[in-house]
Design a protein around this motif. Structure first.
Motif, PDB file in Angstrom:
ATOM      1  N   LEU A 164      -0.939   2.375 -15.820  1.00 14.94           N
ATOM      2  CA  LEU A 164      -0.310   3.486 -15.128  1.00 14.94           C
ATOM      3  C   LEU A 164      -0.795   4.806 -15.709  1.00 14.94           C
ATOM      4  O   LEU A 164      -1.212   4.880 -16.865  1.00 14.94           O
ATOM      5  CB  LEU A 164       1.211   3.403 -15.256  1.00 14.94           C
ATOM      6  N   ASP A 165      -0.712   5.858 -14.904  1.00 16.40           N
ATOM      7  CA  ASP A 165      -1.014   7.203 -15.392  1.00 16.40           C
ATOM      8  C   ASP A 165       0.170   7.728 -16.191  1.00 16.40           C
ATOM      9  O   ASP A 165       1.325   7.451 -15.865  1.00 16.40           O
ATOM     10  CB  ASP A 165      -1.270   8.157 -14.223  1.00 16.40           C
ATOM     11  N   ILE A 166      -0.132   8.512 -17.211  1.00 16.50           N
ATOM     12  CA  ILE A 166       0.908   9.155 -18.002  1.00 16.50           C
ATOM     13  C   ILE A 166       0.718  10.662 -17.909  1.00 16.50           C
ATOM     14  O   ILE A 166      -0.360  11.177 -18.192  1.00 16.50           O
ATOM     15  CB  ILE A 166       0.853   8.725 -19.480  1.00 16.50           C
ATOM     16  N   GLU A 179      -2.275   2.370  -7.104  1.00 21.36           N
ATOM     17  CA  GLU A 179      -1.979   2.103  -5.699  1.00 21.36           C
ATOM     18  C   GLU A 179      -3.164   2.430  -4.801  1.00 21.36           C
ATOM     19  O   GLU A 179      -3.325   1.826  -3.734  1.00 21.36           O
ATOM     20  CB  GLU A 179      -0.719   2.869  -5.280  1.00 21.36           C
ATOM     21  N   ASN A 180      -4.015   3.353  -5.230  1.00 19.61           N
ATOM     22  CA  ASN A 180      -5.247   3.616  -4.498  1.00 19.61           C
ATOM     23  C   ASN A 180      -6.160   2.387  -4.522  1.00 19.61           C
ATOM     24  O   ASN A 180      -6.782   2.031  -3.509  1.00 19.61           O
ATOM     25  CB  ASN A 180      -5.964   4.821  -5.102  1.00 19.61           C
ATOM     26  N   ILE A 181      -6.211   1.708  -5.678  1.00 21.09           N
ATOM     27  CA  ILE A 181      -7.018   0.490  -5.787  1.00 21.09           C
ATOM     28  C   ILE A 181      -6.427  -0.611  -4.912  1.00 21.09           C
ATOM     29  O   ILE A 181      -7.154  -1.332  -4.218  1.00 21.09           O
ATOM     30  CB  ILE A 181      -7.108   0.022  -7.254  1.00 21.09           C
ATOM     31  N   GLY A 191      -4.813  -0.200  -2.242  1.00 24.31           N
ATOM     32  CA  GLY A 191      -5.162   0.144  -0.872  1.00 24.31           C
ATOM     33  C   GLY A 191      -6.563  -0.312  -0.505  1.00 24.31           C
ATOM     34  O   GLY A 191      -6.813  -0.788   0.615  1.00 24.31           O
ATOM     35  N   LYS A 192      -7.480  -0.210  -1.460  1.00 22.89           N
ATOM     36  CA  LYS A 192      -8.865  -0.634  -1.200  1.00 22.89           C
ATOM     37  C   LYS A 192      -8.960  -2.149  -1.003  1.00 22.89           C
ATOM     38  O   LYS A 192      -9.741  -2.627  -0.175  1.00 22.89           O
ATOM     39  CB  LYS A 192      -9.762  -0.176  -2.345  1.00 22.89           C
ATOM     40  N   ILE A 193      -8.198  -2.918  -1.776  1.00 21.29           N
ATOM     41  CA  ILE A 193      -8.288  -4.374  -1.598  1.00 21.29           C
ATOM     42  C   ILE A 193      -7.633  -4.799  -0.281  1.00 21.29           C
ATOM     43  O   ILE A 193      -8.042  -5.783   0.328  1.00 21.29           O
ATOM     44  CB  ILE A 193      -7.685  -5.150  -2.800  1.00 21.29           C
ATOM     45  N   ARG A 194      -6.637  -4.028   0.157  1.00 22.19           N
ATOM     46  CA  ARG A 194      -6.028  -4.323   1.452  1.00 22.19           C
ATOM     47  C   ARG A 194      -7.000  -4.021   2.594  1.00 22.19           C
ATOM     48  O   ARG A 194      -7.044  -4.728   3.601  1.00 22.19           O
ATOM     49  CB  ARG A 194      -4.732  -3.538   1.611  1.00 22.19           C
ATOM     50  N   SER A 217       0.891  -0.729 -19.141  1.00 23.83           N
ATOM     51  CA  SER A 217       0.375  -1.698 -18.181  1.00 23.83           C
ATOM     52  C   SER A 217       0.963  -1.482 -16.788  1.00 23.83           C
ATOM     53  O   SER A 217       2.154  -1.228 -16.625  1.00 23.83           O
ATOM     54  CB  SER A 217       0.708  -3.121 -18.646  1.00 23.83           C
ATOM     55  N   ALA A 218       0.090  -1.607 -15.792  1.00 26.45           N
ATOM     56  CA  ALA A 218       0.522  -1.547 -14.393  1.00 26.45           C
ATOM     57  C   ALA A 218       0.686  -2.940 -13.802  1.00 26.45           C
ATOM     58  O   ALA A 218       0.822  -3.091 -12.582  1.00 26.45           O
ATOM     59  CB  ALA A 218      -0.484  -0.748 -13.567  1.00 26.45           C
ATOM     60  N   ALA A 219       0.683  -3.965 -14.647  1.00 29.48           N
ATOM     61  CA  ALA A 219       0.771  -5.340 -14.139  1.00 29.48           C
ATOM     62  C   ALA A 219       2.015  -5.565 -13.297  1.00 29.48           C
ATOM     63  O   ALA A 219       1.970  -6.210 -12.249  1.00 29.48           O
ATOM     64  CB  ALA A 219       0.732  -6.323 -15.307  1.00 29.48           C
TER      65      ALA A 219
END
Length: 273
Positions: A35-37, A50-52, A54-57, A77-79
């Motif tokens: 995640l961004d801090i 979430e941009n990534i 979107g790309k896989i979708r 972690s964004a897991a």
């Protein structure tokens, strides 16, 4: 068949999130998403991740795994967020119970209160060295590299290995030993084992980019690069000297590390929705 690799470098932190894609099935794996801090507002953001997603979708890819190479104290972690968005399964090295036992008391995390499972079962998969992790026609294999934290692993798929932050992308040094679980001797031994057992042509992907002298961002190296140039764990390095330079592990955690560990030890599920 070799995987398709996509790297997403966060322009602010230079943290790198990877996608491993199986071209034959469209299944994919996230490696070390964070995640961004915002240090000023003291807030987390999932916009980059979430941009990534979107790309896989857009490509109709199917997330299978969300893997972490290590429990970090300086990134979040964004897991958990990706699992919520995609249904992918979270994974970390099998020795994470040792990390939880060592770090939770120092971070002020009450296991029963916080929801951090003492056996690491907040993660869907605890990866043991050599165990295959299927992803379509491909398989990922965990390669244990303890020394900073007990559960640290690299992941090999085909002829590439994801080493997280265990080695610098410019092949100059080993990862930091700023966690109370750090054991410089063990770290030197595990990284030397990784570098000497894999063919020199194997490509390494790093989860922290570095800026080269010409301004370009570097997040890849090879086994040969690390063996030749890495002063800490390369072929000309010395275990005793490395341990002496790195010294004793710190006995306390910073406020940032404590916050990061609360999220990271629970597979990122404390991350904001």
């Amino acid at each position: 068949m070799q995987p398709e690799i996509q790297a997403f470098v966060n322009p602010d932190s230079l943290a790198v999130t990877y996608l491993i894609i199986d071209p034959s099935t469209g299944l994919c794996t996230f490696v070390d998403p964070v995640l961004d801090i915002d240090p000023v507002a003291k807030k987390l953001s999932s916009a980059f991740i979430e941009n990534i997603v979107g790309k896989i979708r857009e490509r109709d890819l199917g997330p299978t795994w969300i893997v972490q190479t290590a429990i970090e104290g300086d990134r979040i972690s964004a897991a958990g967020r990706i699992k919520y968005l995609t249904g992918g399964s979270t994974c970390v090295g099998a020795e994470v119970p040792k990390t939880i036992a060592a770090l939770c008391p120092l971070a002020g995390i009450e296991v029963s209160v916080s929801g951090v499972d003492s056996m690491g079962y907040d993660f869907d998969k605890l990866a043991r060295g050599g165990d295959p992790m299927p992803m379509g026609s491909l398989k990922l294999y965990a390669l244990p590299i303890p020394g900073r934290t007990p559960e640290a692993v690299a992941y090999r798929v085909g002829n590439v290995v994801f080493v997280g932050t265990a080695l610098s992308a410019d092949a100059k040094s080993a990862g930091s030993t700023d966690m109370p679980t750090a054991n410089p001797v063990q770290l030197h031994q595990s990284l030397r084992r990784l570098l000497t057992k894999l063919p020199e042509g194997v490509k390494l992907y790093h989860s922290q980019a570095v800026r080269a002298a010409d301004g370009t961002l570097v997040h890849e190296s090879t086994i040969a690069d690390q063996r030749k140039n890495n002063a800490d764990v390369g072929d000309d390095s010395n275990e005793t000297a490395f341990a002496a330079i790195r010294g004793l592990a710190p006995l306390a955690l910073s406020p940032v590390q404590k916050f990061a560990l609360k999220v990271n030890l629970s597979a990122g599920r404390l991350a904001p929705k």
